[in-house]
Design an enzyme around this catalytic site. Structure first.
Site, short mmCIF file in Angstrom:
data_model
loop_
_atom_site.label_atom_id
_atom_site.label_comp_id
_atom_site.label_asym_id
_atom_site.label_seq_id
_atom_site.Cartn_x
_atom_site.Cartn_y
_atom_site.Cartn_z
N SER A 45 63.72 -132.26 32.42
CA SER A 45 63.93 -130.95 33.04
C SER A 45 63.62 -131.09 34.52
O SER A 45 62.55 -131.62 34.88
CB SER A 45 63.03 -129.90 32.40
N GLU A 46 64.52 -130.62 35.38
CA GLU A 46 64.37 -130.91 36.81
C GLU A 46 63.19 -130.22 37.47
O GLU A 46 62.83 -130.54 38.61
CB GLU A 46 65.67 -130.62 37.57
N ASN A 47 62.55 -129.27 36.78
CA ASN A 47 61.35 -128.69 37.36
C ASN A 47 60.13 -129.58 37.15
O ASN A 47 59.04 -129.25 37.60
CB ASN A 47 61.09 -127.28 36.80
#
Length: 215
Positions: A45-47
């Site tokens: 997840s890019e967060n």
């Protein structure tokens, strides 16, 4: 089975053991539910998460969210890190596959998924980085809009996320791949023929010699 789930189930068959995979918001989040038993992948997840759990599980931590803001959890041994490091993974080419929903894909492999002019603009998020930094870009979307308009088009009319970046398109009717730069129909559902697919696909495409029925 609901259309979105049918698409997600077919997309899951595109993944390989050991892949690092980013799932976009919406339909792509369903893919984790259909991962074959013999396949072990790490969801990113890019967060800032590597080792994201299947979002259908009841072990979600209300204080932890994925990039779409949904409650999520992490597998044992998973990792968290800041967004800067997360995007270094993406931009450095360390992700094997990203799966995104789409508004339009055209016959050159151009991709639009972040804005419909004159409507709300939620922002591109990490999509531009993902589709340019990931080895394999899969677009998972319904074949047509709710109004019946083709989403696989000759030329994208919406603002592009990126140019010539798409590897594979999976819809409820068919699977297309870009082979040597040519949009190629490689699979279709058992209850759909080529004529029907052509009628609801604006883009020009060729039919693979080994055309198969979608499992």
């Amino acid at each position: 089975m609901e259309i979105k789930n049918r698409i997600a189930r077919r997309v899951a068959q595109e993944l390989h053991d050991g892949d690092i995979v980013n799932l976009g918001a919406g339909l792509p989040t369903l893919v984790a539910q259909y991962l074959p038993d013999n396949i072990d992948v790490l969801f990113h997840s890019e967060n800032g998460i590597l080792g994201l759990c299947d979002n259908s599980l009841d072990t979600q931590d209300p204080d932890l969210t994925n990039a779409a803001g949904q409650p999520c959890s992490i597998i044992p041994g998973g990792a968290t890190f800041d967004s800067a490091f997360s995007f270094s993974l993406i931009r450095g080419g360390h992700l094997d596959t990203c799966i995104l929903g789409g508004l339009e894909v055209d016959q050159q492999g151009n991709f639009a998924n972040w804005m419909i002019p004159e409507k709300m603009k939620p922002g591109m998020g990490g999509a531009m980085d993902l589709v340019t930094g990931t080895k394999n870009v899969i677009v998972a979307m319904e074949h047509c809009t709710k109004a019946g308009k083709a989403k696989i088009v000759r030329q994208c009319q919406f603002p592009l996320t990126a140019a010539k970046c798409v590897s594979t398109i999976v819809t409820e009717l068919a699977v297309f791949r870009f082979i040597d730069g040519q949009l190629t129909l490689v699979e279709h559902t058992a209850d759909t023929d080529i004529a029907t697919i052509k009628a609801c696909t604006e883009a020009e495409f060729v039919v693979a010699d080994g055309l198969q029925k979608m499992p």
